[in-house]
Design a protein around this motif. Structure first.
Motif, short mmCIF file in Angstrom:
data_model
loop_
_atom_site.label_atom_id
_atom_site.label_comp_id
_atom_site.label_asym_id
_atom_site.label_seq_id
_atom_site.Cartn_x
_atom_site.Cartn_y
_atom_site.Cartn_z
N MET A 207 -35.20 46.41 60.37
CA MET A 207 -33.60 46.63 60.22
C MET A 207 -32.30 46.82 61.37
O MET A 207 -31.64 46.38 61.02
CB MET A 207 -33.98 45.92 58.82
CG MET A 207 -34.60 44.90 58.57
SD MET A 207 -34.32 44.23 56.38
CE MET A 207 -35.36 44.91 56.00
N ALA A 208 -32.81 47.87 61.06
CA ALA A 208 -31.49 49.17 60.89
C ALA A 208 -31.38 48.46 62.22
O ALA A 208 -29.96 48.86 62.96
CB ALA A 208 -31.77 49.87 60.88
N ASP A 209 -32.09 49.03 63.60
CA ASP A 209 -31.86 48.49 64.97
C ASP A 209 -31.82 47.04 65.13
O ASP A 209 -31.01 46.85 65.96
CB ASP A 209 -33.82 49.32 64.98
CG ASP A 209 -33.74 49.06 66.57
OD1 ASP A 209 -32.29 49.46 67.27
OD2 ASP A 209 -34.23 48.61 67.47
N ARG A 276 -29.42 42.39 52.49
CA ARG A 276 -29.54 42.91 53.14
C ARG A 276 -29.54 41.67 54.43
O ARG A 276 -28.86 42.58 55.45
CB ARG A 276 -31.20 43.21 53.02
CG ARG A 276 -31.65 44.23 53.86
CD ARG A 276 -30.47 45.64 53.62
NE ARG A 276 -30.97 46.40 52.84
CZ ARG A 276 -30.60 47.01 52.41
NH1 ARG A 276 -29.89 47.82 52.27
NH2 ARG A 276 -31.15 47.72 51.35
N PHE A 277 -30.16 40.79 54.59
CA PHE A 277 -29.68 40.13 56.15
C PHE A 277 -28.56 39.13 55.95
O PHE A 277 -27.98 39.50 57.11
CB PHE A 277 -30.47 38.61 56.27
CG PHE A 277 -32.36 39.03 56.71
CD1 PHE A 277 -32.58 39.71 57.84
CD2 PHE A 277 -33.02 39.29 56.02
CE1 PHE A 277 -32.97 39.81 58.70
CE2 PHE A 277 -34.20 39.77 56.97
CZ PHE A 277 -34.75 40.12 57.58
N MET A 278 -28.30 38.96 54.96
CA MET A 278 -26.28 38.28 54.85
C MET A 278 -24.95 39.48 55.62
O MET A 278 -24.16 39.49 56.47
CB MET A 278 -25.93 37.80 53.90
CG MET A 278 -26.52 36.39 54.07
SD MET A 278 -25.68 35.51 52.70
CE MET A 278 -26.86 36.32 51.12
N PHE A 279 -24.71 41.03 55.13
CA PHE A 279 -24.09 41.80 55.16
C PHE A 279 -24.95 43.00 56.00
O PHE A 279 -23.91 43.43 56.03
CB PHE A 279 -24.05 41.86 53.58
CG PHE A 279 -23.27 41.00 52.78
CD1 PHE A 279 -21.96 40.41 53.20
CD2 PHE A 279 -23.63 40.70 51.86
CE1 PHE A 279 -21.95 39.36 52.75
CE2 PHE A 279 -22.76 39.36 50.80
CZ PHE A 279 -22.20 38.83 51.18
N GLU A 280 -26.11 43.32 56.03
CA GLU A 280 -26.10 43.92 56.99
C GLU A 280 -26.79 44.47 57.81
O GLU A 280 -26.68 44.47 59.02
CB GLU A 280 -27.38 44.92 56.22
CG GLU A 280 -28.00 46.53 56.63
CD GLU A 280 -28.73 47.79 56.16
OE1 GLU A 280 -28.70 48.48 55.53
OE2 GLU A 280 -29.65 46.74 55.37
N VAL A 281 -27.74 42.64 58.40
CA VAL A 281 -28.38 42.89 59.30
C VAL A 281 -27.53 41.93 60.75
O VAL A 281 -27.13 42.41 61.64
CB VAL A 281 -29.96 41.86 58.79
CG1 VAL A 281 -30.14 41.48 60.64
CG2 VAL A 281 -30.72 43.04 58.24
N PHE A 282 -27.48 41.13 59.94
CA PHE A 282 -26.18 40.44 60.68
C PHE A 282 -25.04 40.64 61.44
O PHE A 282 -24.35 41.73 59.72
CB PHE A 282 -26.48 38.48 59.92
CG PHE A 282 -27.81 38.30 60.88
CD1 PHE A 282 -27.15 37.32 61.81
CD2 PHE A 282 -28.97 38.19 59.96
CE1 PHE A 282 -28.94 36.17 62.03
CE2 PHE A 282 -29.49 37.45 59.75
CZ PHE A 282 -29.92 36.57 61.03
N PRO A 283 -24.16 40.93 61.61
CA PRO A 283 -22.88 41.85 62.13
C PRO A 283 -22.35 40.36 61.52
O PRO A 283 -21.70 39.19 60.59
CB PRO A 283 -22.44 41.18 63.43
CG PRO A 283 -24.22 40.82 64.06
CD PRO A 283 -24.53 40.20 63.06
#
Length: 507
Positions: A207-209, A276-283
């Motif tokens: 997810m970070a990558d 996690r997806f809304m605010f970290e994975v996606f720009p």
């Protein structure tokens, strides 16, 4: 005030392995419980594994507050090629919630299963319970999008079966479990399709990558489709309105132990992954992401908060009333998230913990009463406070926190959401939360009036005070709602640090 960064609860060698032990020990416990020679042995294994998991979650939380983010590499292969656990303050907070409620629920299960689950299924029930706990902890600790799907399904497989075994108390548990299975499978399928789209666009599952690569890519149709599928799939798992159809039946028909676990942890873990997806994975600041928060999430959350509160007002069964209330409270959480600010997210994370504790208390209290009475309708609980005063008081504490009574954690949680909404200029969200709270007062008032102020119905089953093995975890849960209403430093530290890291601001 509790300062987590100064808290050392395990030796350094054990703390270094705490992230993986918090997952592996419940998994091994599930295997041991399934092979246990008796229900009593399975219960002891379940309690021991749950306590150890909670201990490791607390050790992880301390390390996170000292170091910021923990990365635990599995198999010696560094990410992004290898698989790693990646835990920040938000994940540590969820791990503590899952571990703490899981431990109290495991203790509670020693007596509750006798009344609600057939004796020959007790050992397998404990195995499924530990499997669910391991899956939920893995879900909030993993740093890999596909392994999040694996852990999501590990936890779900356990809960599908555990809802169904409630058929001893209520035959409606069987269709409720089937409905939960179908909806859960649809949600998981949508999620893994979305992950597939993102893998096609980025070539990675870490997810970070993935976040780093998405930040350099044009927001193509493939990326937007991946976002849509992931949010829709997790929305089902989180019981986001109007994808919540499975929840009232599962909560009302399943055993009390599963209602406690689902209400306190399962939906919260799904919300965590959405965040996690809304605010970290996606720009951050992507046009389609902002459009979803403003024109998708916020209106749906507001509708859920009001519509499901109204359904709770008119519900006739007590467990179903609390179940509809849970969907409404999920709406409150999503309203805070839709603000797309550090204050809003921090308030939502804090509210998730508060809601987990209050609903676990209320469902556990109903489970304590179910040891003696098999009532479902609200009127059947008339006057039980006269015969089971400690159980009724614990239920009332959870209900008071649900309303947002001062000196309870629920009050601080609702105040935080309203304050964040006003600070962000979204006054209408504060109005929705206030309106939902008024409706909460109405249906909670019905519960309290029946339980404390009515005379028992003629010929109704007589309630008795629950044994100490049930009362002890119940009173601890009720006490936590009051304790954190007076000193909320522990959950506030983690909630604020988690939100600050995602929004790159100082708390």
């Amino acid at each position: 005030m509790i300062l987590l960064e100064a808290l050392y609860v395990a030796p350094p060698a054990l703390t270094a392995q705490a992230p993986i032990l918090a997952i592996v020990i419940p998994l091994l416990g599930a295997c041991a419980a399934a092979l246990a020679p008796s229900a009593r042995t399975a219960w002891v294994i379940s309690v021991a594994a749950a306590i150890f998991g909670a201990w490791m979650a607390l050790a992880v939380a301390g390390e996170v507050m000292r170091e910021g983010v923990l990365v635990y590499v599995l198999g010696g292969f560094n990410p992004p090629m290898g698989i790693a656990l990646r835990i920040d303050a938000m994940g540590a907070l969820m791990g503590l919630l899952i571990g703490g409620v899981g431990t109290l629920a495991a203790v509670f299960s020693g007596h509750s299963l006798v009344a609600e689950v057939r004796a020959e299924k007790h050992t397998l029930f404990q195995a499924g319970f530990l499997l669910c706990q391991a899956g939920l902890v893995g879900l909030v600790f993993t740093g890999d999008a596909f392994n999040a799907f694996v852990f999501l399904e590990v936890s779900s497989i356990g809960t599908y079966a555990l809802v169904a075994v409630g058929e001893k108390r209520d035959r409606r548990a069987l269709p409720a479990a089937f409905n939960y299975l179908i909806m859960g499978t649809v949600g998981a399928t949508f999620y893994v399709i979305g992950v597939g789209f993102l893998y096609a666009a980025t070539g990675t599952l870490n997810m970070a990558d993935m976040a780093a690569r998405l930040a350099t890519l044009d927001q193509s149709t493939v990326v937007q489709a991946g976002f849509a599928f992931i949010i829709a799939g997790l929305g089902v798992k989180a019981a986001m309105f109007p994808l919540h159809g499975w929840l009232p039946g599962a909560y009302a028909g399943g055993p009390s132990l599963i209602s406690v676990l689902l209400a306190a942890t399962a939906t919260k873990a799904a919300i965590y992954l959405m965040v996690r997806f809304m605010f970290e994975v996606f720009p951050q600041g992507s046009a389609f992401g902002q459009a979803f928060l403003t024109w998708g999430l916020a209106p749906l959350a507001a509708a859920g908060a009001i519509v499901c509160s109204i359904q709770a007002v008119f519900a006739r069964e007590l467990r179903r009333m609390i179940a509809f209330s849970s969907v409404a409270q999920v709406g409150f959480i999503f309203l805070g998230i839709s603000l797309a600010s550090a204050d809003g997210l921090s308030a939502s994370l804090f509210y998730m913990v508060a809601h987990g504790l209050m609903k676990a208390t209320m469902f556990m209290a109903l489970g304590a009463l179910a040891l003696n009475i098999g009532a479902r309708r609200l009127d059947d609980f008339a006057g039980v406070a006269r015969e089971a005063p400690w159980t009724a008081v614990a239920f009332a504490v959870g209900a008071a926190s649900l309303v947002g009574t001062p000196l309870t954690m629920g009050f601080l949680a609702k105040w935080g959401l309203i304050e964040a909404a006003i600070t962000s200029g979204q006054v209408w969200i504060a109005v929705v939360i206030a309106a939902g709270s008024v409706l909460t007062v109405i249906y909670v008032g019905r519960m309290i009036e029946v339980i404390f102020f009515r005379v028992p119905l003629p010929g109704a089953p007589r309630a008795k005070e629950a044994p100490i093995g049930v009362l002890a975890p119940l009173l601890v849960l009720a006490g936590l709602s009051i304790w954190f209403g007076l000193d909320a430093s522990l959950p506030e530290q983690l909630a604020q640090a988690g939100a600050a890291r995602l929004f790159e601001v100082r708390p």
